[in-house]
Each structure stands twice: as C-alpha cells, then as structure tokens.
Design a protein around this motif. Structure first.
Motif, PDB file in Angstrom:
ATOM      1  N   ILE A  80      -8.419   3.225  12.763  1.00  0.00           N
ATOM      2  CA  ILE A  80      -8.530   3.056  11.312  1.00  0.00           C
ATOM      3  C   ILE A  80      -7.291   2.331  10.792  1.00  0.00           C
ATOM      4  CG2 ILE A  80      -8.799   4.231   9.095  1.00  0.00           C
ATOM      5  CD1 ILE A  80     -11.173   4.591  10.928  1.00  0.00           C
ATOM      6  N   GLY A  81      -7.496   1.287  10.031  1.00  0.00           N
ATOM      7  CA  GLY A  81      -6.380   0.575   9.427  1.00  0.00           C
ATOM      8  C   GLY A  81      -5.851   1.320   8.213  1.00  0.00           C
ATOM      9  N   LEU A  82      -4.542   1.381   8.080  1.00  0.00           N
ATOM     10  CA  LEU A  82      -3.908   2.047   6.943  1.00  0.00           C
ATOM     11  C   LEU A  82      -3.072   1.029   6.183  1.00  0.00           C
ATOM     12  CD1 LEU A  82      -2.775   5.323   8.759  1.00  0.00           C
ATOM     13  CD2 LEU A  82      -4.835   4.970   7.381  1.00  0.00           C
ATOM     14  N   LEU A  83      -3.026   1.198   4.872  1.00  0.00           N
ATOM     15  CA  LEU A  83      -2.421   0.189   4.010  1.00  0.00           C
ATOM     16  C   LEU A  83      -0.966   0.480   3.663  1.00  0.00           C
ATOM     17  CD1 LEU A  83      -5.424  -0.255   1.542  1.00  0.00           C
ATOM     18  CD2 LEU A  83      -4.894  -1.608   3.587  1.00  0.00           C
ATOM     19  N   GLY A  84      -0.454   1.645   4.067  1.00  0.00           N
ATOM     20  CA  GLY A  84       0.907   1.992   3.685  1.00  0.00           C
ATOM     21  C   GLY A  84       1.017   2.209   2.192  1.00  0.00           C
ATOM     22  N   ALA A  85       0.049   2.935   1.632  1.00  0.00           N
ATOM     23  CA  ALA A  85       0.023   3.140   0.181  1.00  0.00           C
ATOM     24  C   ALA A  85      -0.685   4.449  -0.145  1.00  0.00           C
ATOM     25  CB  ALA A  85      -0.686   1.974  -0.497  1.00  0.00           C
ATOM     26  N   ASP A  86      -0.355   5.013  -1.298  1.00  0.00           N
ATOM     27  CA  ASP A  86      -1.078   6.154  -1.846  1.00  0.00           C
ATOM     28  C   ASP A  86      -2.092   5.631  -2.849  1.00  0.00           C
ATOM     29  OD1 ASP A  86       0.422   7.931  -0.378  1.00  0.00           O
ATOM     30  OD2 ASP A  86       1.846   8.334  -1.997  1.00  0.00           O
ATOM     31  N   LEU A  87      -3.337   6.078  -2.720  1.00  0.00           N
ATOM     32  CA  LEU A  87      -4.407   5.635  -3.606  1.00  0.00           C
ATOM     33  C   LEU A  87      -4.930   6.821  -4.413  1.00  0.00           C
ATOM     34  CD1 LEU A  87      -6.463   3.436  -1.081  1.00  0.00           C
ATOM     35  CD2 LEU A  87      -4.576   2.718  -2.543  1.00  0.00           C
TER      36      LEU A  87
ATOM     37  N   LEU B 140       9.610  -1.073  11.319  1.00  0.00           N
ATOM     38  CA  LEU B 140       8.514  -0.697  10.432  1.00  0.00           C
ATOM     39  C   LEU B 140       7.822  -1.932   9.872  1.00  0.00           C
ATOM     40  CD1 LEU B 140      10.211   2.180   8.401  1.00  0.00           C
ATOM     41  CD2 LEU B 140       8.696   2.384  10.368  1.00  0.00           C
ATOM     42  N   TYR B 141       6.504  -1.798   9.692  1.00  0.00           N
ATOM     43  CA  TYR B 141       5.721  -2.875   9.093  1.00  0.00           C
ATOM     44  C   TYR B 141       4.959  -2.299   7.912  1.00  0.00           C
ATOM     45  CZ  TYR B 141       2.500  -6.792   8.557  1.00  0.00           C
ATOM     46  OH  TYR B 141       1.785  -7.854   8.057  1.00  0.00           O
ATOM     47  N   ALA B 142       5.211  -2.844   6.734  1.00  0.00           N
ATOM     48  CA  ALA B 142       4.560  -2.370   5.514  1.00  0.00           C
ATOM     49  C   ALA B 142       3.530  -3.403   5.067  1.00  0.00           C
ATOM     50  CB  ALA B 142       5.601  -2.149   4.422  1.00  0.00           C
ATOM     51  N   PRO B 143       2.235  -3.127   5.230  1.00  0.00           N
ATOM     52  CA  PRO B 143       1.199  -4.135   4.963  1.00  0.00           C
ATOM     53  C   PRO B 143       1.241  -4.733   3.560  1.00  0.00           C
ATOM     54  CG  PRO B 143       0.256  -2.265   6.132  1.00  0.00           C
ATOM     55  CD  PRO B 143       1.647  -1.873   5.760  1.00  0.00           C
ATOM     56  N   LEU B 144       1.527  -3.922   2.541  1.00  0.00           N
ATOM     57  CA  LEU B 144       1.468  -4.418   1.162  1.00  0.00           C
ATOM     58  C   LEU B 144       2.840  -4.822   0.625  1.00  0.00           C
ATOM     59  CD1 LEU B 144      -1.080  -1.936  -0.450  1.00  0.00           C
ATOM     60  CD2 LEU B 144      -1.509  -4.114   0.700  1.00  0.00           C
ATOM     61  N   ALA B 145       3.861  -4.819   1.485  1.00  0.00           N
ATOM     62  CA  ALA B 145       5.202  -5.168   1.023  1.00  0.00           C
ATOM     63  C   ALA B 145       5.777  -6.353   1.781  1.00  0.00           C
ATOM     64  CB  ALA B 145       6.132  -3.962   1.173  1.00  0.00           C
ATOM     65  N   GLN B 146       4.919  -7.146   2.404  1.00  0.00           N
ATOM     66  CA  GLN B 146       5.386  -8.323   3.125  1.00  0.00           C
ATOM     67  C   GLN B 146       5.641  -9.488   2.171  1.00  0.00           C
ATOM     68  OE1 GLN B 146       6.075  -8.251   6.538  1.00  0.00           O
ATOM     69  NE2 GLN B 146       5.716  -6.072   6.089  1.00  0.00           N
TER      70      GLN B 146
ATOM     71  N   TYR C 103     -11.426   4.245   3.768  1.00  0.00           N
ATOM     72  CA  TYR C 103     -11.129   4.187   5.201  1.00  0.00           C
ATOM     73  C   TYR C 103     -12.377   3.880   6.022  1.00  0.00           C
ATOM     74  CZ  TYR C 103      -6.859   6.093   3.368  1.00  0.00           C
ATOM     75  OH  TYR C 103      -5.711   6.268   2.638  1.00  0.00           O
ATOM     76  N   GLN C 104     -13.531   4.063   5.402  1.00  0.00           N
ATOM     77  CA  GLN C 104     -14.769   3.634   6.063  1.00  0.00           C
ATOM     78  C   GLN C 104     -14.797   2.111   6.193  1.00  0.00           C
ATOM     79  OE1 GLN C 104     -18.293   5.079   4.115  1.00  0.00           O
ATOM     80  NE2 GLN C 104     -19.663   3.750   5.260  1.00  0.00           N
ATOM     81  N   LEU C 105     -14.271   1.432   5.181  1.00  0.00           N
ATOM     82  CA  LEU C 105     -14.218  -0.034   5.217  1.00  0.00           C
ATOM     83  C   LEU C 105     -13.037  -0.534   6.054  1.00  0.00           C
ATOM     84  CD1 LEU C 105     -14.997  -0.869   1.463  1.00  0.00           C
ATOM     85  CD2 LEU C 105     -16.588  -0.522   3.369  1.00  0.00           C
ATOM     86  N   LEU C 106     -12.164   0.385   6.451  1.00  0.00           N
ATOM     87  CA  LEU C 106     -10.995  -0.008   7.240  1.00  0.00           C
ATOM     88  C   LEU C 106     -11.126   0.355   8.716  1.00  0.00           C
ATOM     89  CD1 LEU C 106      -8.242   1.041   4.674  1.00  0.00           C
ATOM     90  CD2 LEU C 106      -8.734  -1.297   5.417  1.00  0.00           C
TER      91      LEU C 106
ATOM     92  N   LEU D  51      -4.587 -11.913   2.306  1.00  0.00           N
ATOM     93  CA  LEU D  51      -4.693 -11.636   3.741  1.00  0.00           C
ATOM     94  C   LEU D  51      -3.588 -10.653   4.114  1.00  0.00           C
ATOM     95  CD1 LEU D  51      -6.456 -12.713   6.147  1.00  0.00           C
ATOM     96  CD2 LEU D  51      -4.522 -14.207   6.693  1.00  0.00           C
ATOM     97  N   ILE D  52      -3.985  -9.492   4.650  1.00  0.00           N
ATOM     98  CA  ILE D  52      -3.004  -8.481   5.051  1.00  0.00           C
ATOM     99  C   ILE D  52      -3.345  -7.970   6.442  1.00  0.00           C
ATOM    100  CG2 ILE D  52      -2.680  -7.762   2.646  1.00  0.00           C
ATOM    101  CD1 ILE D  52      -4.190  -5.134   3.509  1.00  0.00           C
ATOM    102  N   LYS D  53      -2.424  -7.204   7.026  1.00  0.00           N
ATOM    103  CA  LYS D  53      -2.658  -6.615   8.345  1.00  0.00           C
ATOM    104  C   LYS D  53      -2.367  -5.117   8.274  1.00  0.00           C
ATOM    105  CE  LYS D  53       0.100  -7.453  11.866  1.00  0.00           C
ATOM    106  NZ  LYS D  53       0.777  -8.150  12.993  1.00  0.00           N
ATOM    107  N   PRO D  54      -3.406  -4.272   8.214  1.00  0.00           N
ATOM    108  CA  PRO D  54      -3.188  -2.820   8.173  1.00  0.00           C
ATOM    109  C   PRO D  54      -2.517  -2.321   9.450  1.00  0.00           C
ATOM    110  CG  PRO D  54      -5.431  -3.381   7.509  1.00  0.00           C
ATOM    111  CD  PRO D  54      -4.835  -4.613   8.110  1.00  0.00           C
ATOM    112  N   VAL D  55      -1.907  -1.141   9.353  1.00  0.00           N
ATOM    113  CA  VAL D  55      -1.245  -0.527  10.504  1.00  0.00           C
ATOM    114  C   VAL D  55      -2.052   0.685  10.969  1.00  0.00           C
ATOM    115  CG1 VAL D  55       1.060  -1.298   9.901  1.00  0.00           C
ATOM    116  CG2 VAL D  55       0.198   0.847   8.941  1.00  0.00           C
ATOM    117  N   GLN D  56      -1.797   1.114  12.193  1.00  0.00           N
ATOM    118  CA  GLN D  56      -2.529   2.247  12.758  1.00  0.00           C
ATOM    119  C   GLN D  56      -1.929   3.581  12.329  1.00  0.00           C
ATOM    120  OE1 GLN D  56      -3.485   1.652  16.821  1.00  0.00           O
ATOM    121  NE2 GLN D  56      -4.449   3.644  17.110  1.00  0.00           N
ATOM    122  N   SER D  57      -0.645   3.588  11.964  1.00  0.00           N
ATOM    123  CA  SER D  57       0.020   4.826  11.554  1.00  0.00           C
ATOM    124  C   SER D  57       0.979   4.535  10.404  1.00  0.00           C
ATOM    125  CB  SER D  57       0.795   5.445  12.722  1.00  0.00           C
ATOM    126  OG  SER D  57       1.586   6.532  12.283  1.00  0.00           O
ATOM    127  N   GLU D  58       1.008   5.457   9.452  1.00  0.00           N
ATOM    128  CA  GLU D  58       1.937   5.350   8.335  1.00  0.00           C
ATOM    129  C   GLU D  58       3.115   6.312   8.478  1.00  0.00           C
ATOM    130  OE1 GLU D  58      -1.185   4.211   4.731  1.00  0.00           O
ATOM    131  OE2 GLU D  58      -0.549   6.285   5.018  1.00  0.00           O
TER     132      GLU D  58
END
Length: 456
Positions: free
Chosen positions: A128-135, A157-163, A189-192, A217-224
């Motif tokens: 599951i891809g994670l966005l590094g964010a609280d929704l 560390l890689y932050a998908p929404l802070a690149q 997370y179903q869409l991720l 265009l972003i790249k989700p991470v496997q773990s936050e």
C-alpha cells in the motif's frame, strides 16, 4: 556481483553464485553466463510431524546448553520436557509449534527469549502506498491536515508530498488518485494499492470539488514510520527549546545500535551552545552497551584555549560537550541497551531520571543457532551483574528518580507530561549548575629585564 565462490579441491573449477544463479567455470577465460548456468532442482521430502519434534527438542536443548547460567533458573528442565513434548503430536501448523516452543521458553522466566520465524507459508503482500500525511474527512472529501516533510536535510527519509516542485499545502483536498475520483465514501488506501515506491498521479484542489485543481506526479512510500518518528523528535526538540527559553538541548536516542549512536552524535554535538540537555531514551529498542554515550555525557571540563577571533570566544578542553545539567527521560518501553543506558547514567550520577520504570531485559542474545527450517528461539547468553557481584536489572528495570506517568487524557490533548517535567527539573538544576565560560585572563607578562638594561 558475485556473492559466493567455491574452488574445487583440484583447483581446476570454480563454482560461483551470481544474483542467485550458480555458474561453473572450468577455464581461465571470461565466463559466458548463458552457457555456464547450472540448472539446480533439488527437492527434499519432509515429514512435518517429525520435523516439529526435532525443532521442539532442539529448543529444549538450546536452553539447556546455551543459557547464560546452567540451572535453568531453577526450573526442573527434564520434567518440563515431559510436560510439553506430548503437545507436539497435536501441532498442525508452524505457528502452533512456535506457540508451544514459546511456552517452553517461558518456563525460564527471562526476557529476550524470542521465538519467531520458521518454514511458514508465503503470503502475497499488497504494498500500500502512503502519502506521508494525515487526512481528515471534510465537506465530503479528504483534506490534508498535516504533511510530514522528513526534515528534508535527512537523507534516509523520503516525504512524497514535500519534494521540490510538489506544490501541495496543508489544507488542500486530494480529490482524485490515478484518475479515480476520491470522495469521503471511498477508502483512499484502496486507491493506493500496489503504488508503494511507484510514481502515481494525484489531483489536489484548494476547494472540496472535483472541478479544477492541479494534477501532480508523486511517489508514495511503503512506510511512514521514519517520517512520523522524526516529526515527533523535531517537535520535542522545538518544544524543549520553547519551554526553556532556548537554554536546553533535546537529544533522542531510539536505540543503542547504529541508528541510536547516529542520532546521539547528530543531536548532541550540534547543540553545544545550550546550557543543559534533555536525553530522551523512551522506547529505546536496545542493541549494545552505550558506554560511549556515557563517556561523552560525563566528560569533565579541564580548561580553555583562548581564541583571538572576532567573537573572542575561548575553546573548551575537551572541545566538544554540553557542560550544564543533564536529565534523562525513561519509560516502560525502553529495554535491553535501553535498560543499561539509564543504569550507567544513574551510576555515574550524571543527572536525574524522569518517567517510568524501564522494561528490565538486560541479557545478551548472541550465537543461539537457528532451527533446521530457519526459525529461531533465543537462549540468552550473557547475564549482567553489578560491581558488588549481584545479578542486576534483568527482570527489574531501572526506576526513575522522579516518576511521571503519561496520562492518556493529557497525551491526547497534545501534552507530554514526562518531557515537560524533565524540562522543569533541568531548569531547576540550572539555577545552581549553569555553566558559564570563563573570561580570558589578563595577558601574561613573561619578559624579564636583562642585567645592565636601561629603559629610556
């Protein structure tokens, strides 16, 4: 990319493992991988019941032969074998076996006797891809409440929404993922699914609407985990700085392995301008003996070297250190090396311990062999005893000088009672222990008047 190499006894052939494929070379010429690959297909017939009995017996023998003392902590080890061995004929799955071996191990009454692994069925994982964010759900859409930036200076560390170039802000709405509309009735997370470490497109809008917005265009991470941990650490550092008026440093020690030493060095030596320090070893996962950290924190000041620079600030000797009061935060989730660190901190009288009693698991866990199928049961190999010759810490933990419990109500309100109490104690100690740099003394006069010299 050769991982293994075996030379034949007559020195005429070499067996090589390259990327998991075995190759046999019988010449000095460069190998042709397509020609030299070996097709190896070995299958072994296993009777699970017999293998389970063998593993159970091995586990019993490991505790008998590898435990750090030879009395099984007083347990009647031969009798205990008779108690549990009949259970094995009822084992129908490898996890059942781990359960029985774990109970067997529990008769020793010791920490660190881990039981895990084995020849378990392989389960397909969905990354599951994670966005590094609280929704949060708001106005029928998912709103970004917080973006974890990974403290962008951190290379691990890689932050998908802070690149760089990703123009997303807290308060924006994510209205689509990979072209599929995202509303509150859909789990994001179903869409991720299957998007971890893969580039995807998301549509972000300033308003709760699928109309307009920007596609990125972003790249989700496997773990936050790393993103959230560093955010917690940096939030604590800023909080300590605020509560102390900039006087105190904050250093988090997540473990006493490589990561813990890196964190200690990074945070401790970069804040030498502070008057004191809060050492936070809560949830410390252990590792090795952190005597290095104790050596650094217990350094004594021997003197100064003056510096004729613009600041005219002298250098201390030793040059690196925080010379004011030190307070350590501990809790029940700190163990092993996380027990030994506060034990040494207290023994050296470096400063007070604040929090709750540590886990109490101070034994070494080296060289217990694996089971035949790769599973493990650890028989602790080294017990700790103090300078008076008494077994210490294991099963007891380290008690704080000032007990502070993390009350759930206060934590849910965003407070940290242990951290706040630690700051209060450090500020109290600063009243009598604040370190002040010595002023440079008057320049020495070493010249002596020669005989017969007359001053005009």
């Amino acid at each position: 990319e050769i991982s293994e190499m075996v030379v034949s006894s007559d020195r005429k052939k070499i067996l090589l493992n390259q990327k998991g494929a075995w190759m046999l070379s019988a010449s000095e010429d460069k190998m042709d991988a397509s020609k030299d690959n070996l097709a190896i297909a070995i299958k072994i017939r296993i009777d699970p019941t017999e293998e389970y009995e063998q593993i159970f017996k091995e586990g019993w023998r490991f505790m008998r032969d590898f435990l750090y003392v030879d009395n099984a902590h007083g347990a009647p080890w031969d009798t205990i074998y008779e108690w549990y061995s009949p259970w094995i004929k009822h084992v129908r799955h490898r996890t059942d076996l781990n359960y029985v071996v774990d109970i067997l191990s529990g008769e020793i009454s010791i920490g660190h006797s881990f039981v895990y692994g084995g020849d378990l069925p392989k389960v397909d994982e969905v990354p599951i891809g994670l966005l590094g964010a609280d929704l949060t759900i708001e106005n029928g859409f998912y709103r970004i409440d917080k973006i974890y930036n990974g403290e962008n200076w951190n290379p691990d560390l890689y932050a998908p929404l802070a690149q760089p170039g990703i123009n997303v802000s807290e308060g924006d709405y994510i209205v689509a993922i990979n072209g599929k509309e995202l509303r509150s009735g859909t789990n994001p997370y179903q869409l991720l699914e299957h998007t971890a470490d893969r580039e995807i497109k998301i549509r972000v809008s300033k308003t709760p609407s699928t109309e307009g917005g920007k596609e990125m265009l972003i790249k989700p991470v496997q773990s936050e985990q790393g993103l959230r941990t560093y955010d917690w650490m940096e939030s604590n550092r800023r909080k300590v700085d605020e509560l102390s008026g900039g006087k105190l440093a904050y250093v988090y020690v997540p473990n006493t392995a490589g990561g813990g030493f890196t964190s200690f060095n990074r945070y401790y030596f970069s804040q030498q301008d502070k008057k004191g320090v809060i050492i936070d070893e809560r949830n410390n996962g252990g590792g090795s003996a952190a005597d290095y950290m104790i050596d650094v924190m217990s350094r004594e000041l021997f003197g100064y070297f003056n510096s004729r620079t613009e600041s005219n600030r002298p250098w201390t000797t030793p040059m690196a250190g925080i010379w004011g009061p030190k307070v350590m935060l501990i809790n029940e989730n700190a163990g092993s090396g996380g027990d030994l660190l506060p034990y040494m901190f207290h023994a050296k009288k470096i400063g007070p311990l604040v929090g709750t009693r540590t886990w109490g698991g101070l034994v070494g866990t080296w060289d217990t062999p694996n089971f035949v199928d790769g599973g493990r049961m650890v028989a602790p190999r080294g017990g700790f005893f103090d300078v008076d010759g008494n077994w210490a810490v294991e099963g007891e933990g380290i008690s704080p000088d000032i007990e502070v419990v993390q009350e759930p109500k206060l934590v849910l309100e965003g407070k940290d009672p242990q951290l706040e109490r630690g700051v209060q104690e450090a500020l109290r100690l600063l009243q009598t222990q604040e370190f002040q740099l010595k002023s440079e003394p008057a320049a020495p006069k070493k010249w002596k008047r020669p005989e017969g010299y007359e001053n005009d």
